[in-house]
Scaffold this active site. Structure first.
Site, short mmCIF file in Angstrom:
data_model
loop_
_atom_site.label_atom_id
_atom_site.label_comp_id
_atom_site.label_asym_id
_atom_site.label_seq_id
_atom_site.Cartn_x
_atom_site.Cartn_y
_atom_site.Cartn_z
N SER A 1 0.81 -1.21 -0.03
CA SER A 1 -0.06 0.08 0.12
C SER A 1 0.96 1.18 -0.17
O SER A 1 1.83 1.20 0.57
CB SER A 1 -0.76 -0.08 1.30
N TYR B 1 -1.31 -0.34 10.47
CA TYR B 1 -1.34 -0.91 9.10
C TYR B 1 -0.20 -0.42 8.10
O TYR B 1 0.27 -1.19 7.35
CB TYR B 1 -2.82 -0.39 8.40
#
Length: 244
Positions: A142, A156
């Protein structure tokens, strides 16, 4: 590539994972789809794969469970030697400031997004070496890994930074064994991953291209990295984020 492609996709029942499965089927891959709980969605994707003329199996499993990962790959062997892995299963964990995050939610996010990827990659490498096929691994990271996601999910972002590091190190470790390891880092994409379903539209203003991405745009990058066209590409983190 003369041998048939058999690719394992974790988290392949919805969102980016489902788009990846459909694209890979169109590009000639037989698939084994690992999914956590949504049986109906997994079977719907499998049906699309079969309609494209490819074989497909679905396996309910948790990527953070070593025995479940082994079951996933044992099932895949029924389609032939595994030549590809897409590490896609992921969870965000608690959403908000780190100071307010619960430890169990963060632990689960790290188990799925880091340990799960490592366990799947480990088994894929073992199978590819044992079968003498070589192959390719693509992990989904990501842009959070470099942007940090402050105020949203710093844990995250940290997990995805670990995925980038894993890609770099593992690519060097297994290059001589005929195994390529790469990574795709999506930006904001229209999927059900977001706690706020309108978030992709809200963040579009800070994306240079002025919009969020589509799952199919991520799937195209994954398919390329698994293809012979990427035969000299390993250790890459391919950012697919509209310029952000």
């Amino acid at each position: 590539m003369s041998q048939e492609r058999v690719t394992v996709v974790s988290g392949g029942s919805r969102g980016i994972g489902a788009a990846i499965c459909r694209r890979l089927a169109a590009d000639g891959h037989h698939l084994v789809i690992g999914y956590r709980a949504d049986h109906a969605s997994a079977e719907a994707v499998a049906s699309d794969v079969r309609q494209a003329g490819r074989r497909c199996l679905t396996v309910p499993m948790d990527v953070a469970d070593e025995a479940a990962v082994d079951r996933l790959f044992d099932t895949a062997a029924g389609l032939g030697p595994v030549t590809g892995l897409v590490n896609n299963a992921g969870v965000s964990g608690p959403n908000g400031r780190l100071a307010d995050a619960d430890a169990e939610g963060m632990r689960r996010a790290l188990e799925v997004n880091v340990l799960g990827y490592l366990l799947c990659a480990r088994r894929a490498i073992r199978d590819m070496n044992r079968n003498g096929t070589g192959g390719a691994i693509v992990s989904i990271s990501s842009t959070a890994a470099t942007l940090g996601s402050p105020g949203q999910y710093v844990h995250y972002a940290a997990a995805k930074a670990a995925v980038d590091a894993m890609t770099t190190g593992l690519a060097k470790e297994v290059a001589a064994e005929g195994i390529r390891v790469n990574c795709v880092a999506p930006g904001t994409v229209w999927t059900a991953f977001h706690e706020d379903p309108e978030r992709p539209a809200k963040v579009a203003r800070i994306i240079p291209m002025g919009r969020a991405g589509r799952p199919e745009e991520i799937a195209g990058a994954v398919s390329w990295l698994l293809s012979d066209d990427a035969s000299y590409t390993t250790g890459a983190v391919l950012r697919v984020s509209g310029g952000l």
